[in-house]
Design a protein around this motif. Structure first.
Motif, PDB file in Angstrom:
ATOM      1  N   ARG A   1       0.820  -1.220   0.000  1.00  0.00           N
ATOM      2  CA  ARG A   1       0.000   0.000   0.000  1.00  0.00           C
ATOM      3  C   ARG A   1       0.848   1.262   0.000  1.00  0.00           C
ATOM      4  NH1 ARG A   1      -4.806  -0.541   4.295  1.00  0.00           N
ATOM      5  NH2 ARG A   1      -5.398   1.309   3.087  1.00  0.00           N
ATOM      6  N   ASN A   2       2.031   1.181   0.582  1.00  0.00           N
ATOM      7  CA  ASN A   2       2.911   2.342   0.672  1.00  0.00           C
ATOM      8  C   ASN A   2       4.097   2.118  -0.272  1.00  0.00           C
ATOM      9  OD1 ASN A   2       4.765   4.379   1.482  1.00  0.00           O
ATOM     10  ND2 ASN A   2       3.802   4.437   3.510  1.00  0.00           N
ATOM     11  N   LYS A   3       4.227   2.972  -1.268  1.00  0.00           N
ATOM     12  CA  LYS A   3       5.268   2.823  -2.282  1.00  0.00           C
ATOM     13  C   LYS A   3       6.522   3.626  -1.975  1.00  0.00           C
ATOM     14  CE  LYS A   3       2.566   0.168  -4.580  1.00  0.00           C
ATOM     15  NZ  LYS A   3       2.839  -1.287  -4.593  1.00  0.00           N
ATOM     16  N   ALA A   4       6.643   4.153  -0.748  1.00  0.00           N
ATOM     17  CA  ALA A   4       7.837   4.909  -0.382  1.00  0.00           C
ATOM     18  C   ALA A   4       9.050   3.987  -0.369  1.00  0.00           C
ATOM     19  CB  ALA A   4       7.642   5.566   0.982  1.00  0.00           C
ATOM     20  N   ALA A   5      10.240   4.556  -0.551  1.00  0.00           N
ATOM     21  CA  ALA A   5      11.460   3.758  -0.646  1.00  0.00           C
ATOM     22  C   ALA A   5      11.777   3.046   0.662  1.00  0.00           C
ATOM     23  CB  ALA A   5      12.630   4.643  -1.066  1.00  0.00           C
ATOM     24  N   ASP A   6      11.452   3.702   1.787  1.00  0.00           N
ATOM     25  CA  ASP A   6      11.780   3.109   3.087  1.00  0.00           C
ATOM     26  C   ASP A   6      10.578   2.432   3.736  1.00  0.00           C
ATOM     27  OD1 ASP A   6      10.349   5.407   3.446  1.00  0.00           O
ATOM     28  OD2 ASP A   6      11.493   6.079   5.199  1.00  0.00           O
ATOM     29  N   ALA A   7       9.505   2.194   2.996  1.00  0.00           N
ATOM     30  CA  ALA A   7       8.289   1.611   3.570  1.00  0.00           C
ATOM     31  C   ALA A   7       8.543   0.191   4.075  1.00  0.00           C
ATOM     32  CB  ALA A   7       7.164   1.603   2.530  1.00  0.00           C
ATOM     33  N   GLU A   8       9.255  -0.605   3.285  1.00  0.00           N
ATOM     34  CA  GLU A   8       9.503  -1.997   3.684  1.00  0.00           C
ATOM     35  C   GLU A   8      10.365  -2.059   4.938  1.00  0.00           C
ATOM     36  OE1 GLU A   8      11.208  -6.198   1.775  1.00  0.00           O
ATOM     37  OE2 GLU A   8      11.050  -4.375   0.537  1.00  0.00           O
ATOM     38  N   GLU A   9      11.364  -1.170   5.019  1.00  0.00           N
ATOM     39  CA  GLU A   9      12.228  -1.137   6.201  1.00  0.00           C
ATOM     40  C   GLU A   9      11.438  -0.744   7.439  1.00  0.00           C
ATOM     41  OE1 GLU A   9      16.257   1.159   7.799  1.00  0.00           O
ATOM     42  OE2 GLU A   9      15.628   1.345   5.699  1.00  0.00           O
ATOM     43  N   LYS A  10      10.572   0.270   7.312  1.00  0.00           N
ATOM     44  CA  LYS A  10       9.744   0.693   8.448  1.00  0.00           C
ATOM     45  C   LYS A  10       8.759  -0.399   8.850  1.00  0.00           C
ATOM     46  CE  LYS A  10       9.927   5.697   7.740  1.00  0.00           C
ATOM     47  NZ  LYS A  10       9.143   6.934   7.467  1.00  0.00           N
ATOM     48  N   PHE A  11       8.186  -1.084   7.862  1.00  0.00           N
ATOM     49  CA  PHE A  11       7.228  -2.153   8.156  1.00  0.00           C
ATOM     50  C   PHE A  11       7.912  -3.284   8.935  1.00  0.00           C
ATOM     51  CE2 PHE A  11       5.122  -6.155   7.054  1.00  0.00           C
ATOM     52  CZ  PHE A  11       3.821  -5.869   7.454  1.00  0.00           C
ATOM     53  N   THR A  12       9.139  -3.626   8.541  1.00  0.00           N
ATOM     54  CA  THR A  12       9.894  -4.672   9.242  1.00  0.00           C
ATOM     55  C   THR A  12      10.185  -4.256  10.671  1.00  0.00           C
ATOM     56  OG1 THR A  12      10.917  -5.347   7.154  1.00  0.00           O
ATOM     57  CG2 THR A  12      11.979  -6.072   9.186  1.00  0.00           C
ATOM     58  N   LEU A  13      10.547  -2.980  10.871  1.00  0.00           N
ATOM     59  CA  LEU A  13      10.833  -2.471  12.207  1.00  0.00           C
ATOM     60  C   LEU A  13       9.575  -2.485  13.071  1.00  0.00           C
ATOM     61  CD1 LEU A  13      12.893  -1.199  14.135  1.00  0.00           C
ATOM     62  CD2 LEU A  13      12.280   1.044  13.189  1.00  0.00           C
ATOM     63  N   ILE A  14       8.435  -2.121  12.495  1.00  0.00           N
ATOM     64  CA  ILE A  14       7.166  -2.135  13.228  1.00  0.00           C
ATOM     65  C   ILE A  14       6.807  -3.560  13.648  1.00  0.00           C
ATOM     66  CG2 ILE A  14       4.676  -1.756  12.989  1.00  0.00           C
ATOM     67  CD1 ILE A  14       5.446   0.598  11.082  1.00  0.00           C
ATOM     68  N   ALA A  15       6.989  -4.500  12.736  1.00  0.00           N
ATOM     69  CA  ALA A  15       6.697  -5.894  13.053  1.00  0.00           C
ATOM     70  C   ALA A  15       7.615  -6.407  14.158  1.00  0.00           C
ATOM     71  CB  ALA A  15       6.839  -6.754  11.801  1.00  0.00           C
ATOM     72  N   THR A  16       8.890  -6.018  14.133  1.00  0.00           N
ATOM     73  CA  THR A  16       9.839  -6.434  15.165  1.00  0.00           C
ATOM     74  C   THR A  16       9.446  -5.865  16.520  1.00  0.00           C
ATOM     75  OG1 THR A  16      11.614  -6.517  13.528  1.00  0.00           O
ATOM     76  CG2 THR A  16      12.257  -6.420  15.836  1.00  0.00           C
ATOM     77  N   ALA A  17       9.044  -4.584  16.539  1.00  0.00           N
ATOM     78  CA  ALA A  17       8.609  -3.952  17.790  1.00  0.00           C
ATOM     79  C   ALA A  17       7.386  -4.658  18.355  1.00  0.00           C
ATOM     80  CB  ALA A  17       8.322  -2.477  17.550  1.00  0.00           C
ATOM     81  N   TYR A  18       6.465  -5.005  17.476  1.00  0.00           N
ATOM     82  CA  TYR A  18       5.248  -5.697  17.928  1.00  0.00           C
ATOM     83  C   TYR A  18       5.582  -7.091  18.483  1.00  0.00           C
ATOM     84  CZ  TYR A  18       0.780  -8.120  17.712  1.00  0.00           C
ATOM     85  OH  TYR A  18      -0.324  -8.871  18.015  1.00  0.00           O
ATOM     86  N   GLU A  19       6.452  -7.828  17.794  1.00  0.00           N
ATOM     87  CA  GLU A  19       6.836  -9.152  18.269  1.00  0.00           C
ATOM     88  C   GLU A  19       7.554  -9.070  19.613  1.00  0.00           C
ATOM     89  OE1 GLU A  19       6.233 -12.163  17.104  1.00  0.00           O
ATOM     90  OE2 GLU A  19       5.037 -11.387  15.443  1.00  0.00           O
ATOM     91  N   THR A  20       8.282  -7.982  19.843  1.00  0.00           N
ATOM     92  CA  THR A  20       9.009  -7.817  21.096  1.00  0.00           C
ATOM     93  C   THR A  20       8.071  -7.504  22.259  1.00  0.00           C
ATOM     94  OG1 THR A  20      10.965  -7.029  19.910  1.00  0.00           O
ATOM     95  CG2 THR A  20      10.819  -6.489  22.249  1.00  0.00           C
ATOM     96  N   LEU A  21       7.063  -6.667  22.008  1.00  0.00           N
ATOM     97  CA  LEU A  21       6.231  -6.162  23.103  1.00  0.00           C
ATOM     98  C   LEU A  21       4.942  -6.946  23.328  1.00  0.00           C
ATOM     99  CD1 LEU A  21       6.584  -2.326  22.427  1.00  0.00           C
ATOM    100  CD2 LEU A  21       7.905  -3.768  23.989  1.00  0.00           C
ATOM    101  N   ARG A  22       4.512  -7.748  22.364  1.00  0.00           N
ATOM    102  CA  ARG A  22       3.245  -8.455  22.562  1.00  0.00           C
ATOM    103  C   ARG A  22       3.389  -9.643  23.518  1.00  0.00           C
ATOM    104  NH1 ARG A  22       1.581 -12.488  17.611  1.00  0.00           N
ATOM    105  NH2 ARG A  22       3.470 -13.785  17.626  1.00  0.00           N
ATOM    106  N   ASP A  23       4.610 -10.220  23.584  1.00  0.00           N
ATOM    107  CA  ASP A  23       4.859 -11.345  24.483  1.00  0.00           C
ATOM    108  C   ASP A  23       5.328 -10.814  25.835  1.00  0.00           C
ATOM    109  OD1 ASP A  23       5.333 -14.355  24.856  1.00  0.00           O
ATOM    110  OD2 ASP A  23       7.294 -13.506  25.357  1.00  0.00           O
ATOM    111  N   GLU A  24       4.723 -11.270  26.906  1.00  0.00           N
ATOM    112  CA  GLU A  24       5.020 -10.740  28.238  1.00  0.00           C
ATOM    113  C   GLU A  24       6.467 -11.009  28.634  1.00  0.00           C
ATOM    114  OE1 GLU A  24       3.350  -8.875  30.268  1.00  0.00           O
ATOM    115  OE2 GLU A  24       1.632  -8.731  28.917  1.00  0.00           O
ATOM    116  N   GLU A  25       6.969 -12.206  28.358  1.00  0.00           N
ATOM    117  CA  GLU A  25       8.345 -12.542  28.728  1.00  0.00           C
ATOM    118  C   GLU A  25       9.336 -11.693  27.951  1.00  0.00           C
ATOM    119  OE1 GLU A  25      11.300 -16.473  28.956  1.00  0.00           O
ATOM    120  OE2 GLU A  25       9.241 -16.644  28.195  1.00  0.00           O
ATOM    121  N   SER A  26       9.112 -11.548  26.637  1.00  0.00           N
ATOM    122  CA  SER A  26      10.007 -10.742  25.821  1.00  0.00           C
ATOM    123  C   SER A  26       9.942  -9.269  26.224  1.00  0.00           C
ATOM    124  CB  SER A  26       9.630 -10.896  24.348  1.00  0.00           C
ATOM    125  OG  SER A  26      10.407 -10.053  23.530  1.00  0.00           O
ATOM    126  N   ARG A  27       8.743  -8.800  26.536  1.00  0.00           N
ATOM    127  CA  ARG A  27       8.590  -7.397  26.943  1.00  0.00           C
ATOM    128  C   ARG A  27       9.295  -7.132  28.261  1.00  0.00           C
ATOM    129  NH1 ARG A  27       2.789  -4.173  27.699  1.00  0.00           N
ATOM    130  NH2 ARG A  27       3.698  -2.121  28.212  1.00  0.00           N
TER     131      ARG A  27
END
Length: 332
Positions: free
Chosen positions: A67-93
């Motif tokens: 949906r986002n054709k910006a050059a850094d969109a994929e990099e930001k999306f990966t970072l967002i997914a990593t942040a979510y994976e880190t904080l959604r799990d109680e032990e990891s958080r």
């Protein structure tokens, strides 16, 4: 002359100066790298799991590469997914919060982070259940394959085949007179199927090629193990009471059990023996350990005499006395 603690002081100064730089250079491999995972999702450290999920969904829709054709969109999306994976799990958080509060524990968290990432996500109990199920299925199918092999072999034995053919004709399972529109191949297949059916119903196949039972499957054995263990304890207590305390005479089943134990046979091996052979053992009183050992010694002596009179064995012994495989001849 330098003071006594000058070496430790210099080492401390080096660590103070260079350790933050080293950590910044290595922290890129952990969590959100040099960025704060909370800031990446635009939330505070007090955010709930529901708020974390909501923030992730909004940002994921915004920066998704489709949906986002910006050059850094994929990099930001990966970072967002990593942040979510880190904080959604109680032990990891909890570990991530500890890293933020205690940067000096970096190396400890480095190991724990990658251990969690590499460790399998599947529950160990599920792995055990699946493994046992696969083993049980393979075991059961293998038994059926051996049993079908035994039936197919017996069909080829002339004496069994002739007898099975007679029984099949008596029962009307084989009738070649009414051929109809059947081909010779179809008639032959029906005949073979009828013979296999007769042999399977009439023959008592024992040992490793016996008909498989569900109760012999590993899964069923494990489930029924407590029950069988309780039965064994009860049986052993009754045995000791009847034959050790009250000195009662052994019955037929008890004698057969003692003979099987003297021979060192498994239940399957013992069941594969002919009934006539078991009867001869009973007549010789081989359930008594002393009698069994004397009989076994006699059998060994008899076997030695037979081997001593065997011409092939004589030639073998002569060959071994002359050096056997290590002997060198002139031709060598």
């Amino acid at each position: 002359m330098a003071p006594p603690g000058w070496k430790s002081a210099i080492l401390s100064a080096i660590l103070v100066v260079f350790f933050p730089v080293f950590v910044v250079g290595q922290i890129q491999g952990l969590y959100c790298g040099e960025q704060n995972c909370y800031d990446v999702l635009g939330i505070t450290r007090e955010a709930t799991t529901r708020e974390i999920g909501k923030a992730y969904r909004q940002l994921a829709l915004k920066y998704h590469p489709d949906r986002n054709k910006a050059a850094d969109a994929e990099e930001k999306f990966t970072l967002i997914a990593t942040a979510y994976e880190t904080l959604r799990d109680e032990e990891s958080r909890t570990d991530y919060d500890d890293v933020l509060d205690n940067p000096e524990k970096y190396f400890q968290h480095y190991y724990r982070y990658y251990k969690r990432r590499v460790a399998p996500k599947v529950d160990v109990r599920i792995v055990i259940v699946v493994t046992l199920t696969v083993i049980s299925v393979i075991q059961y199918l293998g038994w059926w394959h051996r049993y079908n092999q035994a039936i197919s072999y017996l069909v080829t034995v002339p004496k069994y085949r002739t007898r099975a053919m007679d029984i099949a004709k008596e029962q009307g399972l084989v009738n070649n007179k009414k051929k109809g529109r059947r081909s010779k191949e179809e008639i032959k297949q029906e005949e073979e199927a009828a013979l296999k059916n007769v042999i399977e119903n009439m023959m008592d196949i024992r040992g490793g090629y016996s008909k498989p039972s569900v109760y012999d499957v590993l899964w069923v054995k494990l489930v029924l193990f407590p029950y069988h263990a309780l039965l064994y304890v009860w049986w052993y207590a009754a045995w000791m009471w009847k034959f050790s305390v009250r000195k009662q005479p052994y019955g037929r089943e008890e004698k057969l059990y003692l003979m099987r134990r003297n021979f060192g046979y498994t239940t399957t091996q013992w069941d594969s023996l002919e009934d006539s052979l078991k009867e001869s053992y009973l007549l010789k009183g081989l359930w008594e350990r002393r009698v069994f050992l004397l009989w076994k010694k006699e059998q060994e002596e008899e076997m030695k005499l037979k081997l001593a009179e065997d011409p092939k064995y004589k030639r073998y012994r002569r060959w071994m006395r002359q050096g056997g495989a290590t002997r060198m001849t002139f031709e060598d």
